[in-house]
Design a protein around this motif. Structure first.
Motif, PDB file in Angstrom:
ATOM      1  N   VAL A 122      -2.801 -14.885 -13.918  1.00 20.66           N
ATOM      2  CA  VAL A 122      -3.253 -16.275 -13.876  1.00 20.66           C
ATOM      3  C   VAL A 122      -2.865 -17.062 -15.121  1.00 20.66           C
ATOM      4  N   SER A 123      -2.256 -16.394 -16.098  1.00 24.04           N
ATOM      5  CA  SER A 123      -1.853 -17.067 -17.335  1.00 24.04           C
ATOM      6  C   SER A 123      -0.499 -17.740 -17.167  1.00 24.04           C
ATOM      7  N   ALA A 124      -0.320 -18.880 -17.828  1.00 25.22           N
ATOM      8  CA  ALA A 124       0.963 -19.585 -17.800  1.00 25.22           C
ATOM      9  C   ALA A 124       1.903 -19.098 -18.894  1.00 25.22           C
ATOM     10  N   ASP A 125       1.405 -18.308 -19.855  1.00 24.18           N
ATOM     11  CA  ASP A 125       2.272 -17.938 -20.981  1.00 24.18           C
ATOM     12  C   ASP A 125       2.142 -16.507 -21.487  1.00 24.18           C
ATOM     13  N   GLU A 126       1.310 -15.700 -20.871  1.00 28.27           N
ATOM     14  CA  GLU A 126       1.079 -14.341 -21.367  1.00 28.27           C
ATOM     15  C   GLU A 126       1.189 -13.331 -20.221  1.00 28.27           C
ATOM     16  N   PRO A 127       1.895 -12.198 -20.438  1.00 25.04           N
ATOM     17  CA  PRO A 127       1.968 -11.192 -19.374  1.00 25.04           C
ATOM     18  C   PRO A 127       0.607 -10.539 -19.125  1.00 25.04           C
ATOM     19  N   LEU A 128       0.430 -10.032 -17.924  1.00 17.54           N
ATOM     20  CA  LEU A 128      -0.741  -9.224 -17.561  1.00 17.54           C
ATOM     21  C   LEU A 128      -0.265  -7.777 -17.515  1.00 17.54           C
ATOM     22  N   THR A 129      -0.849  -6.923 -18.348  1.00 17.39           N
ATOM     23  CA  THR A 129      -0.368  -5.548 -18.492  1.00 17.39           C
ATOM     24  C   THR A 129      -1.468  -4.563 -18.131  1.00 17.39           C
ATOM     25  N   PHE A 130      -1.082  -3.515 -17.381  1.00 17.30           N
ATOM     26  CA  PHE A 130      -2.028  -2.476 -17.000  1.00 17.30           C
ATOM     27  C   PHE A 130      -1.301  -1.149 -16.848  1.00 17.30           C
ATOM     28  N   VAL A 131      -2.065  -0.079 -16.995  1.00 23.41           N
ATOM     29  CA  VAL A 131      -1.559   1.267 -16.745  1.00 23.41           C
ATOM     30  C   VAL A 131      -1.924   1.620 -15.309  1.00 23.41           C
ATOM     31  N   SER A 132      -0.953   2.129 -14.565  1.00 21.92           N
ATOM     32  CA  SER A 132      -1.191   2.624 -13.209  1.00 21.92           C
ATOM     33  C   SER A 132      -1.112   4.148 -13.239  1.00 21.92           C
ATOM     34  N   ILE A 133      -2.143   4.800 -12.749  1.00 30.15           N
ATOM     35  CA  ILE A 133      -2.152   6.258 -12.602  1.00 30.15           C
ATOM     36  C   ILE A 133      -2.299   6.527 -11.112  1.00 30.15           C
ATOM     37  N   TYR A 134      -1.387   7.325 -10.551  1.00 29.81           N
ATOM     38  CA  TYR A 134      -1.417   7.536  -9.103  1.00 29.81           C
ATOM     39  C   TYR A 134      -1.148   8.991  -8.756  1.00 29.81           C
ATOM     40  N   TRP A 135      -1.760   9.419  -7.634  1.00 27.92           N
ATOM     41  CA  TRP A 135      -1.711  10.825  -7.253  1.00 27.92           C
ATOM     42  C   TRP A 135      -1.948  10.966  -5.757  1.00 27.92           C
ATOM     43  N   LEU A 136      -1.452  12.068  -5.204  1.00 31.04           N
ATOM     44  CA  LEU A 136      -1.740  12.413  -3.830  1.00 31.04           C
ATOM     45  C   LEU A 136      -3.036  13.205  -3.782  1.00 31.04           C
ATOM     46  N   GLN A 137      -3.884  12.918  -2.822  1.00 30.89           N
ATOM     47  CA  GLN A 137      -5.109  13.698  -2.638  1.00 30.89           C
ATOM     48  C   GLN A 137      -4.747  15.061  -2.064  1.00 30.89           C
ATOM     49  N   PRO A 138      -5.378  16.114  -2.517  1.00 33.13           N
ATOM     50  CA  PRO A 138      -5.099  17.446  -1.929  1.00 33.13           C
ATOM     51  C   PRO A 138      -5.455  17.472  -0.445  1.00 33.13           C
ATOM     52  N   ALA A 139      -4.668  18.190   0.318  1.00 27.26           N
ATOM     53  CA  ALA A 139      -4.960  18.349   1.750  1.00 27.26           C
ATOM     54  C   ALA A 139      -6.268  19.100   1.912  1.00 27.26           C
ATOM     55  N   GLN A 140      -7.061  18.671   2.887  1.00 22.74           N
ATOM     56  CA  GLN A 140      -8.357  19.329   3.095  1.00 22.74           C
ATOM     57  C   GLN A 140      -8.377  20.142   4.353  1.00 22.74           C
ATOM     58  N   GLY A 192       0.864  -1.165   0.000  1.00 28.64           N
ATOM     59  CA  GLY A 192       0.000   0.000   0.000  1.00 28.64           C
ATOM     60  C   GLY A 192       0.904   1.219   0.000  1.00 28.64           C
ATOM     61  N   HIS A 193       0.352   2.382  -0.304  1.00 29.86           N
ATOM     62  CA  HIS A 193       1.170   3.595  -0.331  1.00 29.86           C
ATOM     63  C   HIS A 193       0.329   4.827  -0.077  1.00 29.86           C
ATOM     64  N   ASP A 194       0.983   5.982  -0.033  1.00 24.15           N
ATOM     65  CA  ASP A 194       0.316   7.244   0.315  1.00 24.15           C
ATOM     66  C   ASP A 194      -0.516   7.831  -0.819  1.00 24.15           C
ATOM     67  N   THR A 195      -0.416   7.254  -2.012  1.00 24.85           N
ATOM     68  CA  THR A 195      -1.149   7.790  -3.159  1.00 24.85           C
ATOM     69  C   THR A 195      -2.405   6.967  -3.443  1.00 24.85           C
ATOM     70  N   ASP A 196      -3.434   7.631  -3.984  1.00 24.25           N
ATOM     71  CA  ASP A 196      -4.562   6.923  -4.563  1.00 24.25           C
ATOM     72  C   ASP A 196      -4.072   6.397  -5.910  1.00 24.25           C
ATOM     73  N   GLU A 197      -4.714   5.338  -6.409  1.00 28.27           N
ATOM     74  CA  GLU A 197      -4.211   4.714  -7.632  1.00 28.27           C
ATOM     75  C   GLU A 197      -5.368   4.124  -8.426  1.00 28.27           C
ATOM     76  N   THR A 198      -5.223   4.160  -9.744  1.00 24.96           N
ATOM     77  CA  THR A 198      -6.173   3.520 -10.648  1.00 24.96           C
ATOM     78  C   THR A 198      -5.393   2.597 -11.575  1.00 24.96           C
ATOM     79  N   PHE A 199      -5.873   1.376 -11.744  1.00 24.74           N
ATOM     80  CA  PHE A 199      -5.307   0.435 -12.712  1.00 24.74           C
ATOM     81  C   PHE A 199      -6.266   0.324 -13.884  1.00 24.74           C
ATOM     82  N   ILE A 200      -5.728   0.404 -15.095  1.00 20.66           N
ATOM     83  CA  ILE A 200      -6.498   0.177 -16.319  1.00 20.66           C
ATOM     84  C   ILE A 200      -5.853  -1.020 -17.018  1.00 20.66           C
ATOM     85  N   PHE A 201      -6.538  -2.147 -17.040  1.00 22.44           N
ATOM     86  CA  PHE A 201      -5.977  -3.374 -17.595  1.00 22.44           C
ATOM     87  C   PHE A 201      -6.087  -3.363 -19.118  1.00 22.44           C
TER      88      PHE A 201
END
Length: 112
Positions: free
Chosen positions: A94-112, A50-59
């Motif tokens: 879960v594949s035995a022969d193919e990579p799993l690829t995704f884009v990760s977009i991550y950011w810090l939430q603004p202080a409130q 886990g980390h301090d940033t929010d994150e979105t994965f797009i597979f």
């Protein structure tokens, strides 16, 4: 036009993934977020973390399973997952022969 090619970028190994940094991109606009192209090798998993940033994965290719906190589900191309900051998560190929690829977009939430 600015073009970034895979042959010009360094590939690093981090959190159990092969990672290509997309943003920030030197000499180009600096957005309020960062992003990487992540690939998990066949039958492998990312390191649970886990980390301090929010994150979105797009597979974009392959098939796998994602766990965020206590929730787990299958993932396929086109799926999008949001991960709140501080939440442990792991992605498994879960594949035995193919990579799993995704884009990760991550950011810090603004202080409130």
């Amino acid at each position: 036009m600015h073009v970034k090619t895979a042959t010009g970028d360094e590939l690093i190994r981090k959190n159990g993934c092969d990672i290509r940094q997309l943003y920030p991109w030197d000499g180009v606009v600096t957005p309020p977020w960062n992003s990487t192209l992540c690939s998990i090798r066949p039958t492998e998993s990312s390191t649970p973390h886990g980390h301090d940033t929010d994150e979105t994965f797009i597979f974009v290719s392959g098939r796998g399973r994602a766990r965020v906190a206590d929730e787990e589900r299958d993932v396929v191309p086109g799926d999008v997952i949001y991960i709140p900051h501080g939440t442990d998560h792991i992605v498994t190929n879960v594949s035995a022969d193919e990579p799993l690829t995704f884009v990760s977009i991550y950011w810090l939430q603004p202080a409130q």
